[in-house]
Motif scaffolding. Structure first.
Motif, PDB file in Angstrom:
ATOM      1  N   ASP A  29     -19.459 -25.824  25.019  1.00 40.29           N
ATOM      2  CA  ASP A  29     -18.651 -26.658  25.986  1.00 40.29           C
ATOM      3  C   ASP A  29     -19.648 -27.539  26.903  1.00 40.29           C
ATOM      4  O   ASP A  29     -20.645 -27.162  27.424  1.00 40.29           O
ATOM      5  CB  ASP A  29     -18.157 -25.503  26.835  1.00 40.29           C
ATOM      6  N   PRO A  30     -19.257 -28.898  27.243  1.00 37.39           N
ATOM      7  CA  PRO A  30     -20.315 -29.636  27.820  1.00 37.39           C
ATOM      8  C   PRO A  30     -19.991 -29.624  29.479  1.00 37.39           C
ATOM      9  O   PRO A  30     -19.673 -30.329  29.860  1.00 37.39           O
ATOM     10  CB  PRO A  30     -19.851 -31.064  27.173  1.00 37.39           C
ATOM     11  N   ARG A  31     -19.973 -28.383  29.666  1.00 35.03           N
ATOM     12  CA  ARG A  31     -19.774 -28.095  31.396  1.00 35.03           C
ATOM     13  C   ARG A  31     -20.579 -27.301  31.657  1.00 35.03           C
ATOM     14  O   ARG A  31     -20.457 -26.068  30.941  1.00 35.03           O
ATOM     15  CB  ARG A  31     -18.188 -28.002  31.430  1.00 35.03           C
ATOM     16  N   PHE A  35     -20.576 -29.366  36.642  1.00 36.50           N
ATOM     17  CA  PHE A  35     -21.033 -30.691  35.964  1.00 36.50           C
ATOM     18  C   PHE A  35     -20.443 -30.738  34.474  1.00 36.50           C
ATOM     19  O   PHE A  35     -20.620 -30.055  33.687  1.00 36.50           O
ATOM     20  CB  PHE A  35     -22.642 -30.621  35.889  1.00 36.50           C
ATOM     21  N   ILE A  36     -19.846 -31.952  34.500  1.00 35.33           N
ATOM     22  CA  ILE A  36     -19.149 -32.110  33.072  1.00 35.33           C
ATOM     23  C   ILE A  36     -20.003 -33.174  32.309  1.00 35.33           C
ATOM     24  O   ILE A  36     -20.134 -34.323  32.662  1.00 35.33           O
ATOM     25  CB  ILE A  36     -17.720 -32.750  33.232  1.00 35.33           C
ATOM     26  N   GLY A  37     -20.840 -32.574  31.221  1.00 39.50           N
ATOM     27  CA  GLY A  37     -21.578 -33.539  30.505  1.00 39.50           C
ATOM     28  C   GLY A  37     -20.957 -33.882  29.230  1.00 39.50           C
ATOM     29  O   GLY A  37     -19.842 -34.361  29.292  1.00 39.50           O
ATOM     30  N   LEU A  38     -21.853 -34.352  28.192  1.00 38.72           N
ATOM     31  CA  LEU A  38     -21.287 -34.746  26.919  1.00 38.72           C
ATOM     32  C   LEU A  38     -21.965 -34.319  25.721  1.00 38.72           C
ATOM     33  O   LEU A  38     -23.428 -33.892  26.089  1.00 38.72           O
ATOM     34  CB  LEU A  38     -21.175 -36.339  27.042  1.00 38.72           C
ATOM     35  N   PHE A  46     -26.316 -33.837  30.384  1.00 38.89           N
ATOM     36  CA  PHE A  46     -25.857 -33.838  31.712  1.00 38.89           C
ATOM     37  C   PHE A  46     -26.650 -34.877  32.350  1.00 38.89           C
ATOM     38  O   PHE A  46     -28.154 -34.471  32.723  1.00 38.89           O
ATOM     39  CB  PHE A  46     -25.865 -32.419  32.533  1.00 38.89           C
ATOM     40  N   PRO A  69     -15.250 -30.799  40.643  1.00 39.01           N
ATOM     41  CA  PRO A  69     -15.839 -31.412  39.208  1.00 39.01           C
ATOM     42  C   PRO A  69     -16.588 -32.493  39.505  1.00 39.01           C
ATOM     43  O   PRO A  69     -16.121 -33.381  40.130  1.00 39.01           O
ATOM     44  CB  PRO A  69     -14.832 -31.473  38.312  1.00 39.01           C
ATOM     45  N   LYS A  71     -18.593 -35.636  37.179  1.00 35.88           N
ATOM     46  CA  LYS A  71     -19.107 -36.247  35.711  1.00 35.88           C
ATOM     47  C   LYS A  71     -20.462 -36.456  35.767  1.00 35.88           C
ATOM     48  O   LYS A  71     -20.896 -37.168  36.692  1.00 35.88           O
ATOM     49  CB  LYS A  71     -18.217 -37.378  35.397  1.00 35.88           C
ATOM     50  N   GLN A  73     -22.374 -38.047  33.008  1.00 36.38           N
ATOM     51  CA  GLN A  73     -22.347 -38.449  31.873  1.00 36.38           C
ATOM     52  C   GLN A  73     -23.016 -39.832  31.829  1.00 36.38           C
ATOM     53  O   GLN A  73     -22.928 -40.566  30.724  1.00 36.38           O
ATOM     54  CB  GLN A  73     -20.990 -38.671  31.262  1.00 36.38           C
TER      55      GLN A  73
END
Length: 514
Positions: A29-31, A35-38, A46, A69, A71, A73
């Motif tokens: 999971d990219p979170r 922080f919401i990464g990729l 991140f 939240p 991003k 990214q």
């Protein structure tokens, strides 16, 4: 000279161990928290995480926990500077980036924190050469890269104006400490182990690390370190730092005491004024760490190695002909080079005050087969920055510090026959970014093998406190064991440049900026 070979078979084995890491399978999971990464290069990325905020010329404060939240990214703006004009620049530059195989808080991976080069004036970790995905995947580590304040914004000495600016000469360093505080407090959530943090940096990044190990506020924030062509034997004294601030004020046409105008004017004007002549060393204005007796209470390696650093294991490295990267072999400084003008061309490029005619004569006697160009690059490298590494390694050895390992990169670039092994050429081998824009490594077998051994060495230090090459002998006196890295091979050699080391030790080394 004695040597121990690290055979191709040994290095291929090390590389296979690195490449075999199943990084893609571990990326989930990219979170992490808000922080919401990729997903990138088989790991989680991140980018642009804010670690602090600051008012101009004042100490930064930690960024409070996010309540919504975010991003993470894309890379954030870099520090204002004369370099990298095509990148977004902003005084709000307190951002870091994280790459991790997965964000399991129980993973406990070693953490590698990178500080960029560019002296203390320019540079950024958004350079593709220093993207951390491949190092995180192949090395099975968490990689963090940090941007921070530079040049006058990070190092101008303003305390004589007002005591509230007492930190001003080391704000860039304090930014790095704040980022390391963030790593200590948050990296576990990204799968990292806050008890196994290694700092590493190239050129100015290495110098920043050498300075940090003499700063009390950095104590305990990292557990191993590696510097790549970056040394800091002494900092700028406060009197020289004040001369530079006054030169900046004059270039801006400000009254000598008008610090308020300096604090509030458009940042673009300050950056433009950095082109003024440095009153101490010549060239453009230099701003770097200041011996302020609080944040930096002593020089890093004078009169000896800072005691607080002695328990930290270190890798110290340089490349064979550093100056080929910034003195263009096709440029005007080499045009028409011959024995009749060689000494005059060398003189402005060195930091050790010796009779250059005598230096050239010594080189010609020692290496009669060399061309003027070979003497030029060898002398400018050995008389400019490399002695700083020798001093640091020697002082650590004298003090009985935790083990130190020294390397010398000799592998020439296969892409440019005139480049040789030049400043910055070790970066893509450590990061694994052989195919990144700006890399001079090539993609052949020699490049891949050199990458594997360099990455194994650095990640080994991060994980265990010892390089991941078992036969790399620590640096001690009088042997001065050095890992000489060639085209996919490496050999431990005692004091490989002994003649040059002794020649340039005839006179004191002057730290750039001091």
């Amino acid at each position: 000279m004695s040597g121990v070979d690290l055979t191709r078979r040994t290095l291929l084995g090390a590389g296979a161990a690195l490449v075999a890491m199943p990084a893609v399978a571990r990326s989930r999971d990219p979170r992490v928290g808000p922080f919401i990464g990729l997903r990138e290069d088989g790991v989680l990325a991140f980018k642009g995480i804010r670690y602090g905020r600051a008012v101009r010329f004042e100490r930064a404060v930690a960024e409070p926990p996010a309540t919504h939240p975010i991003k993470a990214q894309a890379f954030a703006p870099i520090a204002p500077q004369r370099g990298n004009p095509d990148m977004a620049q902003n005084e709000e530059c307190h951002f870091l980036n994280v790459w991790t195989p997965d964000a399991n808080p129980c993973a406990g991976r070693a953490v590698m924190v990178y500080f960029h080069g560019g002296a203390y004036s320019n540079g950024t970790v958004t350079d593709p050469l220093t993207h951390g995905g491949k190092l995180a995947a192949q090395g099975d580590v968490v990689v963090v890269t940090v941007n921070h304040r530079l040049n006058a914004l990070g190092y101008a000495w303003l305390k004589p104006f007002d005591p509230r600016y007492a930190d001003s000469g080391n704000l860039g360093q304090l930014d790095l400490i704040l980022a390391l505080d963030w790593v200590r407090d948050h990296v576990r959530n990204f799968g990292g182990d806050p008890a196994r943090v290694m700092v590493f940096g190239q050129s100015g990044g290495g110098a920043k690390i050498a300075t940090l190990i003499a700063m009390p506020a950095a104590r305990g924030l990292f557990h191993s370190a590696a510097t790549m062509s970056g040394q800091q034997v002494v900092a700028s004294g406060p009197n020289n730092a004040w001369k530079r601030t006054q030169s900046l004020m004059a270039a801006l046409k400000l009254a000598p005491g008008d610090v308020e105008a300096l604090r509030t004017m458009p940042v673009e004007r300050i950056i433009e004024a950095l082109g003024a002549t440095d009153p101490v060393m010549g060239g453009s204005l230099y701003f770097g760490p200041v011996l302020d007796m609080t944040n930096l209470p002593r020089h890093p390696f004078w009169p000896d190695a800072a005691p607080q650093s002695l328990h930290v294991p270190m890798i110290l490295g340089n490349v064979r002909e550093e100056t080929r990267a910034f003195i263009d072999p096709r440029g005007p400084k080499l045009r028409g080079l011959g024995w009749d003008n060689l000494a005059a061309r060398i003189a402005p490029e060195i930091k050790i005050d010796l009779d250059v005619d005598w230096v050239v004569a010594r080189y010609r006697t020692q290496y009669p087969q060399w061309t003027p160009e070979q003497v030029f690059y060898s002398a400018t490298t050995a008389g400019r920055s490399w002695p700083g590494q020798v001093i640091e390694a020697d002082e650590r050895a004298k003090a009985g510090a935790a083990a130190t390992w020294v390397y010398q990169l000799d592998r020439p670039s296969p892409l440019d026959p005139l480049r040789g092994a030049a400043h910055t050429d070790d970066i893509p081998y450590v990061f694994g970014t052989l195919d990144a824009p700006g890399s001079m490594s090539g993609l052949d077998q020699g490049a891949r093998m050199t990458r594997d051994l360099m990455m194994q060495a650095f990640t080994g230090l991060a994980k265990t406190g010892r390089p991941g090459l078992a036969d790399w002998t620590p640096y001690t006196l009088p042997g001065r064991a050095t890992l000489v890295v060639g085209d996919g091979t490496a050999q431990v050699v005692d004091d490989p440049r002994r003649w040059e080391r002794e020649l340039w030790a005839t006179a004191p080394y002057v730290q750039p900026g001091s």
